[in-house]
Enzyme design. Structure first.
Site, PDB file in Angstrom:
ATOM      1  N   ASN A  31       0.868  -1.009  -0.027  1.00  5.83           N
ATOM      2  CA  ASN A  31      -0.075   0.064  -0.063  1.00  5.83           C
ATOM      3  C   ASN A  31       0.815   1.009   0.027  1.00  5.83           C
ATOM      4  OD1 ASN A  31       0.909   0.408   2.531  1.00  5.83           O
ATOM      5  ND2 ASN A  31      -0.859  -0.379   3.528  1.00  5.83           N
ATOM      6  N   ASP A 220     -11.994  -3.148  -0.444  1.00  7.70           N
ATOM      7  CA  ASP A 220     -10.935  -2.341   0.453  1.00  7.70           C
ATOM      8  C   ASP A 220     -10.392  -1.009  -0.159  1.00  7.70           C
ATOM      9  OD1 ASP A 220      -9.261  -2.654   3.224  1.00  7.70           O
ATOM     10  OD2 ASP A 220      -7.762  -2.510   1.290  1.00  7.70           O
TER      11      ASP A 220
END
Length: 337
Positions: A31, A220
């Site tokens: 991420n 998500d």
């Protein structure tokens, strides 16, 4: 090989209801903060759960194959971050079966190869429903029953009834105060649109249905965008509320994932995500999933930072805010016990 799946040596029935998946986390799993993306972990959890459940439903010699569709993911906390270069290990085993559904418990741990150290990062409980595939649709199917002790069966039945009662996002009595200023909810709204491709689908004969893990990762992603628009900083997934999958997304359909913040405290924000699937040939559009996710903001040093207050403007946003506030207070009460 990137994936390694094997059975663990228990009784024949127990072994057939298990899976262990190990995967080296690489740079394309990161991420923006540099840790493993929460959506990637969710997808791998569903992979491990799917393998265990499929092994239980389709032992050697099965005449007609049974397929599985993810129906629900229960509340799950991200206990610790997983880092690039570490090995993720996912142990999944079937813990309960009803006539037509399967409960799978997945434990996730992470190994630091440089130190030889393991730590627990996640635990998730997934529910699948069994189906058989026909020419263009699915039909409900029966599940082979797991042999359990009387106590295990009673506890499993209680979990089964509890998850059935939560098949939609919980609506709790709520009449709390609402902020009169802050970041407008509408400015944080995120919508991701994608086409379901064969690579997203389970192997299920003539009917190609999007894997639950693919949907979870998209959820998500969208929720993360909404959280970043609110916080204007890096964010990480702190926990997943119940995820309710109401129906399958099929190959070729267009999936729209919409995420909006519903409530923010000083250190966290709740994001609601709704997923629709559209058959672009018939123009049929239906809701297929709803979920709640909690995020925390990170400052430039990677520490947990403050979350700005949200400002709900419409009647719907105010109602969602009060619901989120009630859930937040309920979670705090549970953790304090």
């Amino acid at each position: 090989l990137k994936f390694c799946c094997h059975l663990v040596g228990f009784s024949p029935e127990a072994a057939m209801a298990q899976s262990t998946v190990q995967r080296l986390m690489l740079a394309d799993d990161a991420n923006p903060a540099g840790n493993v993306h929460g959506g990637t972990i969710l997808k791998e959890i569903e992979n491990a759960g799917y393998i265990a459940a499929m092994r239980h439903c389709n032992p050697e010699g099965t005449a007609e194959p049974t397929h599985l569709v993810l129906a629900q993911v229960e509340l799950m906390d991200f206990r610790a971050p997983m880092h690039i270069g570490e090995v993720a290990k996912l142990d999944a085993h079937v813990t309960f079966t009803s006539e037509r559904s399967i409960e799978v418990l997945v434990n996730v741990s992470s190994e630091n190869l440089l130190k030889g150290a393991w730590r627990s990062t996640n635990q998730a409980r997934l529910w699948y429903v069994a189906v058989t595939a026909s020419e263009d649709s699915y039909a409900s199917a029966k599940v082979p029953q797991l042999t359990l002790s009387e106590e295990e069966a009673r506890a499993g039945r209680q979990r089964y009834e509890a998850q059935r009662a939560r098949r939609s996002i919980e609506q709790v009595p709520a009449d709390g105060a609402v902020p009169t200023e802050g970041i407008p909810v509408s400015s944080c709204r995120a919508v991701l649109t994608q086409v379901v491709l064969p690579s997203d689908c389970a192997i299920s004969g003539s009917v190609q249905v999007c894997r639950g893990g693919v949907v979870l990762k998209s959820i998500d992603n969208a929720a993360g965008v909404a959280a970043v628009r609110l916080c204007r900083s890096n964010v990480v997934t702190a926990s997943i509320g119940d995820v309710h999958l109401l129906g399958p997304c099929k190959n070729g359909e267009v999936v729209e994932v919409t995420a909006v913040p519903t409530f923010s405290s000083k250190r966290s924000v709740e994001i609601r995500v709704d997923v629709t699937a559209e058959n672009v040939i018939t123009a049929d559009k239906r809701k297929v999933c709803s979920a709640l996710l909690m995020f925390v903001a990170l400052d430039s040093a990677g520490r947990v930072g403050d979350v700005p207050p949200i400002f709900p403007e419409s009647e719907e946003e105010v109602a969602l805010y009060r619901q989120g506030q009630a859930r937040y207070q309920a979670r705090r009460g549970t953790r304090a016990k």
